[in-house]
Design an enzyme around this catalytic site. Structure first.
Site, PDB file in Angstrom:
ATOM      1  N   TYR A 136      45.437  50.651  32.272  1.00  0.00           N
ATOM      2  CA  TYR A 136      45.469  49.921  30.999  1.00  0.00           C
ATOM      3  C   TYR A 136      44.741  50.654  29.870  1.00  0.00           C
ATOM      4  O   TYR A 136      44.012  50.045  29.104  1.00  0.00           O
ATOM      5  CB  TYR A 136      44.878  48.511  31.160  1.00  0.00           C
ATOM      6  CG  TYR A 136      45.410  47.767  32.356  1.00  0.00           C
ATOM      7  CD1 TYR A 136      46.770  47.423  32.426  1.00  0.00           C
ATOM      8  CD2 TYR A 136      44.589  47.430  33.425  1.00  0.00           C
ATOM      9  CE1 TYR A 136      47.276  46.764  33.525  1.00  0.00           C
ATOM     10  CE2 TYR A 136      45.089  46.766  34.531  1.00  0.00           C
ATOM     11  CZ  TYR A 136      46.432  46.427  34.574  1.00  0.00           C
ATOM     12  OH  TYR A 136      46.918  45.777  35.666  1.00  0.00           O
TER      13      TYR A 136
ATOM     14  N   TYR B 252      48.602  35.521  36.352  1.00  0.00           N
ATOM     15  CA  TYR B 252      48.653  36.960  36.642  1.00  0.00           C
ATOM     16  C   TYR B 252      48.934  37.156  38.122  1.00  0.00           C
ATOM     17  O   TYR B 252      48.240  36.589  38.969  1.00  0.00           O
ATOM     18  CB  TYR B 252      47.349  37.670  36.257  1.00  0.00           C
ATOM     19  CG  TYR B 252      47.415  39.142  36.623  1.00  0.00           C
ATOM     20  CD1 TYR B 252      48.147  40.028  35.833  1.00  0.00           C
ATOM     21  CD2 TYR B 252      46.810  39.629  37.783  1.00  0.00           C
ATOM     22  CE1 TYR B 252      48.275  41.364  36.190  1.00  0.00           C
ATOM     23  CE2 TYR B 252      46.929  40.966  38.142  1.00  0.00           C
ATOM     24  CZ  TYR B 252      47.663  41.825  37.346  1.00  0.00           C
ATOM     25  OH  TYR B 252      47.796  43.144  37.712  1.00  0.00           O
TER      26      TYR B 252
ATOM     27  N   ASP C  50      48.970  32.217  45.257  1.00  0.00           N
ATOM     28  CA  ASP C  50      48.455  33.580  45.147  1.00  0.00           C
ATOM     29  C   ASP C  50      46.930  33.508  45.182  1.00  0.00           C
ATOM     30  O   ASP C  50      46.284  33.258  44.163  1.00  0.00           O
ATOM     31  CB  ASP C  50      48.966  34.219  43.845  1.00  0.00           C
ATOM     32  CG  ASP C  50      48.431  35.635  43.634  1.00  0.00           C
ATOM     33  OD1 ASP C  50      47.535  36.055  44.395  1.00  0.00           O
ATOM     34  OD2 ASP C  50      48.911  36.302  42.701  1.00  0.00           O
TER      35      ASP C  50
ATOM     36  N   LYS D 252      42.788  41.992  47.519  1.00  0.00           N
ATOM     37  CA  LYS D 252      41.486  42.260  46.910  1.00  0.00           C
ATOM     38  C   LYS D 252      40.325  42.272  47.905  1.00  0.00           C
ATOM     39  O   LYS D 252      40.061  43.291  48.518  1.00  0.00           O
ATOM     40  CB  LYS D 252      41.238  41.287  45.762  1.00  0.00           C
ATOM     41  CG  LYS D 252      42.144  41.636  44.568  1.00  0.00           C
ATOM     42  CD  LYS D 252      41.608  41.183  43.237  1.00  0.00           C
ATOM     43  CE  LYS D 252      42.257  41.923  42.088  1.00  0.00           C
ATOM     44  NZ  LYS D 252      43.351  41.203  41.451  1.00  0.00           N
TER      45      LYS D 252
HETATM   46  C1  LIG Z   1      44.733  41.558  41.342  1.00  0.00           C
HETATM   47  C2  LIG Z   1      45.722  40.503  41.557  1.00  0.00           C
HETATM   48  C3  LIG Z   1      47.030  40.808  41.981  1.00  0.00           C
HETATM   49  C4  LIG Z   1      47.508  42.220  42.188  1.00  0.00           C
HETATM   50  O1  LIG Z   1      46.846  42.889  43.220  1.00  0.00           O
HETATM   51  P1  LIG Z   1      46.854  44.498  43.261  1.00  0.00           P
HETATM   52  O2  LIG Z   1      46.142  44.826  44.523  1.00  0.00           O
HETATM   53  O3  LIG Z   1      46.145  44.970  42.037  1.00  0.00           O
HETATM   54  O4  LIG Z   1      48.277  44.929  43.281  1.00  0.00           O
HETATM   55  C5  LIG Z   1      47.896  39.751  42.192  1.00  0.00           C
HETATM   56  N1  LIG Z   1      47.516  38.476  41.992  1.00  0.00           N
HETATM   57  C6  LIG Z   1      46.270  38.152  41.604  1.00  0.00           C
HETATM   58  C7  LIG Z   1      45.900  36.714  41.440  1.00  0.00           C
HETATM   59  C8  LIG Z   1      45.331  39.146  41.355  1.00  0.00           C
HETATM   60  O5  LIG Z   1      44.102  38.817  40.924  1.00  0.00           O
END
Ligand SMILES: *Cc1c(COP(=O)(O)O)cnc(C)c1O
Length: 436
Positions: free
Chosen positions: A20, A148, A249, A278
């Site tokens: 970014y 996101y 997610d 993560k």
């Molecule tokens: C960081 C994140 C992603 C993407 O994960 P990456 O390992 O960066 O591809 C997807 N969803 C959420 C909620 C996130 O915080």
């Protein structure tokens, strides 16, 4: 050393793309030498308290002996084998743990290499689930604004249409549907009417909807907003009523961050599909998982394709699984909930002094996450100079200065983080547009 240092920095600036930021005029990058516990040590000598957990991933601090040991042991056995036709104990143990710990009903695990990929997998699962039943019209996603879910194409198509840069990729993105962002905060009084627009979208479009996808309780990169658990309950009811799969997610929230092991627990609901990433490896290696119900897995497997069409090269990487197992064991065997509650009460107490400060719009805290929302956009390069000078690592975006430190952080270090923010926000040059 000095020459090597400037050579490295110069090469990095001219040839290495960072996330970014511009390649021709990039934001500065600081050269890291090592990291230990809650500290990141720069090659220039500064020791910084990490307020970011390296983007939500580092859970028990850097260079942790138990995690290091798990990796040393595994590397001497096998670092990687293909997961097609081969399997191994670290992956099996990890999947077992995830099934045990995750919300009820999630009983099948698909491993992949990053959060965005696990979202792609979840979306493909939901589409294939309906396809297998001859309902190929059910192929769209419904989500909320301010979300996101990652940077790959299907993931981008469910990110906030404004901050998610939809206009750049408009021609190739899946056309999905967006409900308003959840409007009732976690600590506000619930209002049933707040989900009316959501319910209307379900009613109107369910015949074309494969799944609803959302970050439970915490909308992260799309605005750092904490919303009411009843919203998730309503979503679960609407998904059941209209036959739409529910994808949670939990890539940012999973494994303790919010004070619950999974944020879905705030609402006492189980999704049909859940993404983890993560912090899954305690921040050591890239690994993600997509969990689904037995019913979703069976339906896909009984369909025309008779299998799920995905298979990353590094699926189930043994090193990543071994360190994930060690990290989860460390978490579960500790009194992690007390620690997260402790961090939460330190943040609540100390962040108060920023309320009413110039340019501070709002402060909010949930679990080990603290947010200082400003009235103006932050000048990242400028404010980071001040942060580094004060011995902290915080990386704001837009109007948001936020923290989610590793759980090993201590009270005094939280003070230092808040002090650094209090200090830095006094400078006009730390903001892009000044209020006066
Ligand atoms: C960081 C994140 C992603 C993407 O994960 P990456 O390992 O960066 O591809 C997807 N969803 C959420 C909620 C996130 O915080």
């Amino acid at each position: 050393m000095t020459n090597l240092y400037t050579d490295l920095i110069d090469f990095d600036k001219n040839y290495v793309w960072h996330p970014y930021t511009s390649m021709s005029n990039p934001l500065p990058s600081y050269l890291v030498d090592s990291a230990q516990g809650v500290h990141i040590k720069l090659a220039s000598g500064e020791k910084l308290i990490d307020g970011m957990s390296s983007w939500w991933s580092v859970l028990h601090g850097y260079n942790h002996p138990a995690l290091n040991q798990a990796l040393h042991q595994q590397i001497d056995k096998v670092s990687h084998v293909m997961f097609g036709g081969l399997t191994h104990e670290p992956a099996i143990t990890l999947c077992k743990k995830l099934i045990e710990l995750s919300p009820a009903g999630l009983e099948r695990v698909f491993l992949s290499d990053s959060g965005s990929v696990s979202v792609e997998v979840a979306i493909k699962m939901s589409i294939q689930y309906w396809q297998s039943q001859g309902l190929s019209n059910k192929s769209k996603l419904l989500t909320v604004r301010n979300g996101y879910h990652g940077d790959t194409f299907a993931a981008m198509s469910v990110c906030d249409p404004v901050t998610g840069m939809h206009q750049i990729f408009d021609k190739v993105l899946m056309k999905n549907l967006f409900a308003p962002a959840p409007s009732i905060a976690i600590d506000e009084h619930w209002d049933e009417n707040s989900t009316q627009a959501l319910a209307e979208l379900f009613a109107q479009h369910h015949q074309e909807l494969a799944a609803f996808i959302i970050e439970p309780i915490v909308q992260g990169t799309g605005g750092m907003r904490f919303y009411h658990p009843n919203y998730l309950k309503t979503v679960r009811e609407l998904c059941d009523k209209y036959k739409v799969l529910f994808i949670a997610d939990e890539i940012a929230t999973g494994l303790g961050r919010t004070g619950k092991l999974f944020a879905c627990e705030w609402a006492d609901i189980s999704p049909d599909i859940m993404c983890l990433g993560k912090t899954l490896t305690g921040g050591y290696l890239s690994l993600a998982a997509t969990l689904c119900t037995e019913h979703v897995a069976t339906t896909i497997s009984n369909g025309e394709a008779s299998c799920f069409m995905h298979g990353p090269t590094f699926m189930g990487n043994p090193l990543a699984c071994a360190v994930a197992n060690a990290s989860i064991d460390l978490l579960i065997s500790s009194d992690w909930q007390a620690k997260v509650n402790q961090i939460e009460s330190w943040f609540i107490e100390k962040i108060k002094r920023l309320t009413g400060a110039k340019r501070v719009a709002q402060v909010r805290v949930l679990g080990s996450i603290a947010v200082v929302e400003m009235t103006d956009s932050v000048n990242v390069a400028e404010i980071q100079k001040h942060f580094v000078q004060k011995g902290v690592w915080i990386r704001p975006f837009g109007k948001l200065i936020y923290m989610m430190p590793p759980l090993v952080i201590e009270e005094q270090q939280i003070d230092t983080l808040i002090d650094a923010i209090e200090y830095a926000i006094k400078f006009d040059e730390c903001f892009i547009s000044s209020t006066e």
